[in-house]
Design a protein around this motif. Structure first.
Motif, mmCIF file in Angstrom:
data_model
loop_
_atom_site.group_PDB
_atom_site.id
_atom_site.type_symbol
_atom_site.label_atom_id
_atom_site.label_comp_id
_atom_site.label_asym_id
_atom_site.label_seq_id
_atom_site.Cartn_x
_atom_site.Cartn_y
_atom_site.Cartn_z
ATOM 1 N N THR A 1 -0.100 73.875 3.577
ATOM 2 C CA THR A 1 0.715 74.637 2.625
ATOM 3 C C THR A 1 1.805 75.378 3.387
ATOM 4 O OG1 THR A 1 -1.194 74.895 1.162
ATOM 5 C CG2 THR A 1 0.685 76.369 0.803
ATOM 6 N N LEU A 2 3.043 75.210 2.966
ATOM 7 C CA LEU A 2 4.195 75.861 3.569
ATOM 8 C C LEU A 2 4.969 76.615 2.489
ATOM 9 C CD1 LEU A 2 5.401 72.897 5.817
ATOM 10 C CD2 LEU A 2 3.954 74.805 6.489
ATOM 11 N N HIS A 3 5.745 77.599 2.916
ATOM 12 C CA HIS A 3 6.446 78.474 1.972
ATOM 13 C C HIS A 3 7.935 78.517 2.314
ATOM 14 C CE1 HIS A 3 2.657 80.043 0.271
ATOM 15 N NE2 HIS A 3 2.197 79.945 1.520
ATOM 16 N N PRO A 4 8.710 77.522 1.918
ATOM 17 C CA PRO A 4 10.164 77.612 2.107
ATOM 18 C C PRO A 4 10.767 78.673 1.183
ATOM 19 C CG PRO A 4 9.440 75.339 1.750
ATOM 20 C CD PRO A 4 8.292 76.231 1.398
ATOM 21 N N LEU A 5 11.904 79.218 1.603
ATOM 22 C CA LEU A 5 12.593 80.251 0.831
ATOM 23 C C LEU A 5 13.952 79.713 0.380
ATOM 24 C CD1 LEU A 5 11.843 83.412 3.029
ATOM 25 C CD2 LEU A 5 10.592 82.567 1.027
ATOM 26 N N VAL A 6 14.316 80.091 -0.823
ATOM 27 C CA VAL A 6 15.587 79.641 -1.387
ATOM 28 C C VAL A 6 16.737 80.247 -0.580
ATOM 29 C CG1 VAL A 6 17.059 79.695 -3.432
ATOM 30 C CG2 VAL A 6 14.596 79.364 -3.672
ATOM 31 N N GLY A 7 17.667 79.394 -0.173
ATOM 32 C CA GLY A 7 18.820 79.861 0.574
ATOM 33 C C GLY A 7 18.569 80.108 2.044
ATOM 34 N N ARG A 8 17.395 79.795 2.559
ATOM 35 C CA ARG A 8 17.066 79.966 3.974
ATOM 36 C C ARG A 8 16.692 78.605 4.544
ATOM 37 N NH1 ARG A 8 18.698 83.973 2.002
ATOM 38 N NH2 ARG A 8 17.952 86.114 2.302
ATOM 39 N N VAL A 9 17.023 78.403 5.804
ATOM 40 C CA VAL A 9 16.730 77.122 6.419
ATOM 41 C C VAL A 9 15.223 76.964 6.579
ATOM 42 C CG1 VAL A 9 16.902 77.937 8.796
ATOM 43 C CG2 VAL A 9 17.369 75.543 8.268
ATOM 44 N N PHE A 10 14.757 75.742 6.325
ATOM 45 C CA PHE A 10 13.347 75.404 6.451
ATOM 46 C C PHE A 10 13.229 74.291 7.485
ATOM 47 C CE2 PHE A 10 10.173 72.215 5.226
ATOM 48 C CZ PHE A 10 9.011 72.944 5.376
ATOM 49 N N VAL A 11 12.390 74.510 8.488
ATOM 50 C CA VAL A 11 12.184 73.538 9.557
ATOM 51 C C VAL A 11 10.695 73.346 9.746
ATOM 52 C CG1 VAL A 11 12.580 72.939 11.968
ATOM 53 C CG2 VAL A 11 14.334 74.187 10.702
ATOM 54 N N HIS A 12 10.252 72.117 9.666
ATOM 55 C CA HIS A 12 8.845 71.781 9.914
ATOM 56 C C HIS A 12 8.797 70.681 10.964
ATOM 57 C CE1 HIS A 12 4.590 71.122 9.282
ATOM 58 N NE2 HIS A 12 4.832 69.839 9.079
ATOM 59 N N THR A 13 8.063 70.924 12.041
ATOM 60 C CA THR A 13 7.970 69.984 13.154
ATOM 61 C C THR A 13 6.775 69.063 12.956
ATOM 62 O OG1 THR A 13 8.911 71.671 14.604
ATOM 63 C CG2 THR A 13 7.885 69.768 15.652
ATOM 64 N N LEU A 14 7.004 67.770 13.114
ATOM 65 C CA LEU A 14 5.944 66.762 13.055
ATOM 66 C C LEU A 14 5.576 66.410 14.490
ATOM 67 C CD1 LEU A 14 7.437 64.479 10.241
ATOM 68 C CD2 LEU A 14 5.769 66.333 9.996
ATOM 69 N N ASP A 15 4.561 67.104 15.016
ATOM 70 C CA ASP A 15 4.132 66.890 16.396
ATOM 71 C C ASP A 15 3.148 65.743 16.472
ATOM 72 O OD1 ASP A 15 5.648 68.958 17.514
ATOM 73 O OD2 ASP A 15 4.152 70.449 16.923
ATOM 74 N N HIS A 16 3.141 65.079 17.626
ATOM 75 C CA HIS A 16 2.147 64.034 17.857
ATOM 76 C C HIS A 16 0.737 64.623 17.905
ATOM 77 C CE1 HIS A 16 5.584 61.685 18.244
ATOM 78 N NE2 HIS A 16 5.526 61.276 19.510
ATOM 79 N N GLU A 17 0.622 65.868 18.384
ATOM 80 C CA GLU A 17 -0.708 66.476 18.464
ATOM 81 C C GLU A 17 -1.337 66.643 17.083
ATOM 82 O OE1 GLU A 17 1.978 67.581 19.786
ATOM 83 O OE2 GLU A 17 1.733 67.788 21.963
ATOM 84 N N THR A 18 -0.517 66.794 16.068
ATOM 85 C CA THR A 18 -1.053 66.985 14.717
ATOM 86 C C THR A 18 -1.655 65.707 14.177
ATOM 87 O OG1 THR A 18 0.676 68.618 14.357
ATOM 88 C CG2 THR A 18 -0.481 67.809 12.413
ATOM 89 N N PHE A 19 -1.119 64.553 14.572
ATOM 90 C CA PHE A 19 -1.562 63.294 14.001
ATOM 91 C C PHE A 19 -2.436 62.486 14.953
ATOM 92 C CE2 PHE A 19 2.269 64.514 11.810
ATOM 93 C CZ PHE A 19 1.994 64.215 10.476
ATOM 94 N N LEU A 20 -2.359 62.753 16.274
ATOM 95 C CA LEU A 20 -3.234 62.073 17.217
ATOM 96 C C LEU A 20 -4.534 62.849 17.335
ATOM 97 C CD1 LEU A 20 -0.698 61.123 20.024
ATOM 98 C CD2 LEU A 20 -1.845 59.574 18.463
ATOM 99 N N HIS A 21 -5.609 62.294 16.814
ATOM 100 C CA HIS A 21 -6.900 62.976 16.809
ATOM 101 C C HIS A 21 -7.623 62.693 18.129
ATOM 102 C CE1 HIS A 21 -6.373 63.925 12.573
ATOM 103 N NE2 HIS A 21 -5.961 62.680 12.412
ATOM 104 N N LEU A 22 -7.431 63.576 19.076
ATOM 105 C CA LEU A 22 -8.062 63.447 20.387
ATOM 106 C C LEU A 22 -8.976 64.642 20.630
ATOM 107 C CD1 LEU A 22 -4.944 62.320 22.462
ATOM 108 C CD2 LEU A 22 -6.724 60.870 21.492
#
Length: 390
Positions: free
Chosen positions: A31-52
């Motif tokens: 769950t993320l909370h972007p704000l109207v009129g503010r920049v929203f940046v979400h990083t897709l890291d390999h650590e999040t998807f590589l289950h090690l």
């Protein structure tokens, strides 16, 4: 005080699988909370998807690509963009939501391991809300030539830019409003030369008014100097250098503190024009089209008839005739022609009257070696086509 509205990467929960790549685990939801009129940046890291396992580091050579889309739709929302420099770099979801995007949106992200072809899925629940605090009517947009969009999206470079731009502003709170690649604004892809970047537009907002330095840079006199190839009017110290090379000829300022006048709404009418005697239509005079019709039809017919008569005269009335042809031909040529023709007819008559038996090879079932012919009573169906040779 500087604030930056960035959404960090989700936690690395659910790393219980001992897979060497992307595993077929249950869909994660963040769950993320972007704000109207503010920049929203979400990083897709390999650590999040590589289950090690926790004690195993993520191999830097594992190529992973991502595909993100709005749930139930093939593409992302209009305010959200996705970028990734290469499969060995992290991906980014970034953008600035508008008031029309307020509410809940679900983004599905699918990660592909290009080595093992494993996939995993993650859902991002975006709860777009209005920002807290005072509005930011004073907005300035800078074109940074020394960076690509992926180099500015992480939190560290963005915070460094806000800190450096504070020296060009009146004291107050600065916030990052938007980040856009120069390629999305019509820029060209740079040549593959070291040091050439695509460029990125960065918009910063504040509740404090613009400084005299920014007003001078964005003035018409400064733009006129830029059009002539001269440096712009920059009266203050460039606090963004040397980390950020800003194109000061492409600085734009937006002041929303003064409300714009409302557009006058036109009053709808009944759709019927008022009667104006001066604009009454003129009466058309009567015209006879019989003459035009006759000229249009008869002239082509007369021309065709004259051409037909001329062609008939040339073909039928001006023939030379056989007698004139023979008189124009020399006697020697006529004798030569008649001699050849007479000899040809004589040879044809002699060939037709001669009595010569047919060649034996043309007769049926003729034996080439013996010269014998089979008797008529022999059944030719049972005689071999090629006789035995003794």
């Amino acid at each position: 005080m500087l604030t930056l509205e960035l959404a960090g990467s989700p936690g690395t929960g659910g790393r219980s699988g001992l897979l060497a790549g992307l595993g077929d685990t249950e869909t994660q939801q963040t769950t993320l909370h972007p704000l109207v009129g503010r920049v929203f940046v979400h990083t897709l890291d390999h650590e999040t998807f590589l289950h090690l396992p926790e004690h195993v580091a993520v191999p830097p050579t594992v190529p992973v690509t991502y595909h993100a889309h709005l749930q139930g739709h093939p593409d992302l929302p209009r305010w959200l963009r996705y970028t990734q420099r290469s499969p060995h770099h992290p991906g980014f979801l970034y953008g600035t939501p508008t008031p029309e995007d307020r509410g809940q949106q679900v983004i599905e992200v699918i990660a592909y391991n290009r080595d093992s072809f494993d996939t995993t899925r993650q859902k991002l629940l975006l709860l777009i809300e209005d920002p807290e605090g005072p509005p930011l009517p004073y907005q300035a947009e800078f074109l940074v030539r020394s960076h690509d969009v992926e180099e500015v999206l992480p939190s560290s470079p963005a915070s460094r830019f806000l800190t450096a731009s504070a020296g060009l502003w009146e004291p107050g709170e600065l916030q990052l409003l938007n980040i856009t690649s120069a390629l999305d604004r019509g820029g060209r892809v740079p040549l593959p030369i070291e040091g050439r970047k695509e460029g990125v537009y960065i918009k910063v907002g504040s509740a404090s008014p613009f400084s005299s330095c920014l007003k001078m840079v964005a003035s018409p006199d400064s733009h006129a100097r830029c059009a002539q190839g001269q440096p712009p009017l920059l009266s203050c110290y460039d606090t963004l250098a040397p980390h950020f090379r800003v194109d000061w000829c492409n600085v734009s300022l937006v002041d929303k503190s003064v409300p714009e006048p409302a557009d006058q709404v036109p009053t709808p009418g009944d759709g019927i024009l008022e009667h104006d005697p001066s604009c009454s239509p003129t009466k058309a005079t009567a015209r006879d089209f019989l003459t035009d019709a006759l000229v249009t039809l008869l002239v082509p017919l007369l021309v065709a008839l004259l051409l037909t008569l001329l062609l008939a005269y040339v073909m039928c009335c001006r023939r030379e005739g056989r007698l004139k042809r023979d008189l124009a031909t020399s006697d020697i040529q006529m004798v030569h022609h008649c001699t050849i023709r007479g000899n040809t007819e004589e040879l044809r008559q002699m060939a037709a009257s001669r009595e010569v038996p047919r060649p034996l090879s043309t007769l049926p079932m003729f034996n080439v070696r013996t010269g014998e012919r089979l008797p008529p009573q022999v059944d030719s169906a049972q005689v071999p086509l090629i006789l035995d040779q003794h």
